[in-house]
Design a protein around this motif. Structure first.
Motif, PDB file in Angstrom:
ATOM      1  N   ARG A 160     -14.238   4.882  -5.320  1.00  0.00           N
ATOM      2  CA  ARG A 160     -12.816   4.720  -5.621  1.00  0.00           C
ATOM      3  C   ARG A 160     -12.649   3.596  -6.631  1.00  0.00           C
ATOM      4  O   ARG A 160     -13.286   2.535  -6.523  1.00  0.00           O
ATOM      5  CB  ARG A 160     -12.029   4.423  -4.341  1.00  0.00           C
ATOM      6  N   THR A 219      -3.567   5.541   0.478  1.00  0.00           N
ATOM      7  CA  THR A 219      -4.168   5.921  -0.805  1.00  0.00           C
ATOM      8  C   THR A 219      -4.432   4.684  -1.659  1.00  0.00           C
ATOM      9  O   THR A 219      -5.572   4.281  -1.848  1.00  0.00           O
ATOM     10  CB  THR A 219      -3.245   6.901  -1.548  1.00  0.00           C
ATOM     11  N   ASN A 220      -3.378   4.061  -2.190  1.00  0.00           N
ATOM     12  CA  ASN A 220      -3.531   2.925  -3.103  1.00  0.00           C
ATOM     13  C   ASN A 220      -3.149   1.625  -2.409  1.00  0.00           C
ATOM     14  O   ASN A 220      -2.140   1.569  -1.701  1.00  0.00           O
ATOM     15  CB  ASN A 220      -2.649   3.134  -4.337  1.00  0.00           C
ATOM     16  N   THR A 242     -10.340  -0.632 -14.854  1.00  0.00           N
ATOM     17  CA  THR A 242     -10.668   0.153 -13.663  1.00  0.00           C
ATOM     18  C   THR A 242     -12.079   0.730 -13.749  1.00  0.00           C
ATOM     19  O   THR A 242     -12.346   1.832 -13.289  1.00  0.00           O
ATOM     20  CB  THR A 242      -9.677   1.323 -13.491  1.00  0.00           C
ATOM     21  N   TYR A 251       0.841  -1.197   0.000  1.00  0.00           N
ATOM     22  CA  TYR A 251       0.000   0.000   0.000  1.00  0.00           C
ATOM     23  C   TYR A 251       0.874   1.244   0.000  1.00  0.00           C
ATOM     24  O   TYR A 251       2.036   1.201   0.387  1.00  0.00           O
ATOM     25  CB  TYR A 251      -0.958   0.014   1.204  1.00  0.00           C
ATOM     26  N   GLN A 252       0.297   2.344  -0.444  1.00  0.00           N
ATOM     27  CA  GLN A 252       0.989   3.620  -0.483  1.00  0.00           C
ATOM     28  C   GLN A 252       0.274   4.613   0.425  1.00  0.00           C
ATOM     29  O   GLN A 252      -0.942   4.519   0.620  1.00  0.00           O
ATOM     30  CB  GLN A 252       1.022   4.177  -1.915  1.00  0.00           C
ATOM     31  N   GLU A 305      -7.581   7.929 -10.564  1.00  0.00           N
ATOM     32  CA  GLU A 305      -7.083   7.368 -11.793  1.00  0.00           C
ATOM     33  C   GLU A 305      -6.037   8.282 -12.448  1.00  0.00           C
ATOM     34  O   GLU A 305      -6.106   8.568 -13.635  1.00  0.00           O
ATOM     35  CB  GLU A 305      -8.235   7.094 -12.758  1.00  0.00           C
ATOM     36  N   LEU A 315      -7.729   1.951  -5.707  1.00  0.00           N
ATOM     37  CA  LEU A 315      -6.987   3.177  -6.005  1.00  0.00           C
ATOM     38  C   LEU A 315      -7.658   4.407  -5.404  1.00  0.00           C
ATOM     39  O   LEU A 315      -8.882   4.428  -5.195  1.00  0.00           O
ATOM     40  CB  LEU A 315      -6.859   3.362  -7.521  1.00  0.00           C
ATOM     41  N   TYR A 316      -6.846   5.421  -5.157  1.00  0.00           N
ATOM     42  CA  TYR A 316      -7.357   6.695  -4.672  1.00  0.00           C
ATOM     43  C   TYR A 316      -8.004   7.481  -5.817  1.00  0.00           C
ATOM     44  O   TYR A 316      -9.043   8.100  -5.658  1.00  0.00           O
ATOM     45  CB  TYR A 316      -6.223   7.510  -4.047  1.00  0.00           C
ATOM     46  N   ALA A 354      -6.371  -3.961  -7.109  1.00  0.00           N
ATOM     47  CA  ALA A 354      -5.885  -2.747  -6.440  1.00  0.00           C
ATOM     48  C   ALA A 354      -7.054  -1.804  -6.201  1.00  0.00           C
ATOM     49  O   ALA A 354      -7.906  -1.616  -7.080  1.00  0.00           O
ATOM     50  CB  ALA A 354      -4.814  -2.055  -7.290  1.00  0.00           C
ATOM     51  N   SER A 359      -1.045   7.186  -9.442  1.00  0.00           N
ATOM     52  CA  SER A 359      -1.714   6.012  -8.883  1.00  0.00           C
ATOM     53  C   SER A 359      -1.482   4.782  -9.732  1.00  0.00           C
ATOM     54  O   SER A 359      -1.256   3.676  -9.205  1.00  0.00           O
ATOM     55  CB  SER A 359      -3.220   6.275  -8.740  1.00  0.00           C
TER      56      SER A 359
END
Length: 271
Positions: free
Chosen positions: A240, A207-208, A231, A198-199, A265, A262-263, A260, A269
């Motif tokens: 999200r 976030t991601n 996505t 994760y980030q 696109e 994601l926060y 994943a 990210s």
């Protein structure tokens, strides 16, 4: 009141608060230096409290690489108060009060690290500001305006960051992110091949998030020649994007290689 060798305290917290108060009255910051524990039961039997300018900073081997080295703040001050446990109470066993540096005036002593404190009411205001999207710097400037300047606040912008970071960590323990991370840790214990990452952003918020279980990894080894990355599944309540890495196996069945959350696109990210 000046500390003396006949002082006794019921517990270490009482001793620490006394030392903090004495430092505030005299104009110096204080720190906890070290302690010793009993070999019998592991309880603390010795504690050393010092001036914030005690000791000297060790030389940094990376000094030649540092463009803006930190200013030296320690002077080797030997001011200290040592308490030892005697018959269930903590008694002052050693005391030295001769500073080797000027003391600070009462107008600025509240900005020492040992004296700074974020009031509960302002803490709630900062939490509300963060919830509606106001940046930390803007919140800090607003609070400063209310009290007539930063010098009157009694805390710094770093204290706000620490406070809000601790708040997010507490929420994470019971929130959705915390549940997700606990699930990942549980899966990792059951199978070390389970992968997740994760980030976080500049304010330490998740976030991601990416994950792949052992079956996904095995399918990728066998059928990962062609991969579809989609996505379009922004159907959760936070709206999200949920990114899916997928393909087909030898039976033309859909297999998933990873997922994943994601926060947004953006390019960052996706990277």
């Amino acid at each position: 009141m000046t500390p003396t060798l006949d002082l006794e305290f019921d517990n270490l917290e009482e001793a620490w608060q006394y030392w903090v108060g004495y430092g505030k009255r005299m104009g110096f910051g204080v720190r906890k230096e070290n302690s010793n524990k009993s070999k019998k039961d592991g309880s603390i039997i010795y504690y050393k409290y010092v001036c914030h300018k005690e000791g000297v900073r060790k030389p940094d081997k990376r000094d030649f690489k540092i463009r803006k080295p930190r200013q030296e703040t320690r002077t080797g001050c030997e001011v200290r108060m040592i308490v030892k446990k005697v018959n269930g109470r903590f008694r002052v066993s050693e005391l030295y009060l001769d500073h080797n540096h000027p003391l600070e005036p009462q107008e600025t002593v509240h900005m020492f690290a040992s004296q700074r404190k974020l009031p509960e009411a302002q803490g709630y205001a900062l939490e509300a500001a963060e919830d509606v999207g106001i940046k930390q710097k803007a919140s800090f400037n607003l609070m400063s305006k209310y009290v007539g300047g930063r010098a009157n606040l009694g805390y710094t912008e770093e204290d706000i960051k620490s406070y809000l970071r601790a708040r997010r960590q507490r929420k994470m323990c019971y929130g959705e992110a915390g549940c997700l991370l606990r699930y990942f840790q549980h899966q990792l214990i059951e199978n070390p091949s389970y992968f997740h990452a994760y980030q976080v952003d500049s304010e330490d918020r998740i976030t991601n998030v990416f994950w792949a279980d052992p079956r996904m990894l095995l399918d990728y080894d066998c059928f990962g020649d062609v991969i579809s990355f989609d996505t379009t599944y922004s159907t959760n309540r936070e709206n999200r994007p949920l990114a899916i890495f997928s393909s087909f196996n030898h039976y033309r069945e859909v297999v998933i290689f990873g997922a994943a959350l994601l926060y947004d696109e953006t390019i960052e990210s996706f990277k």
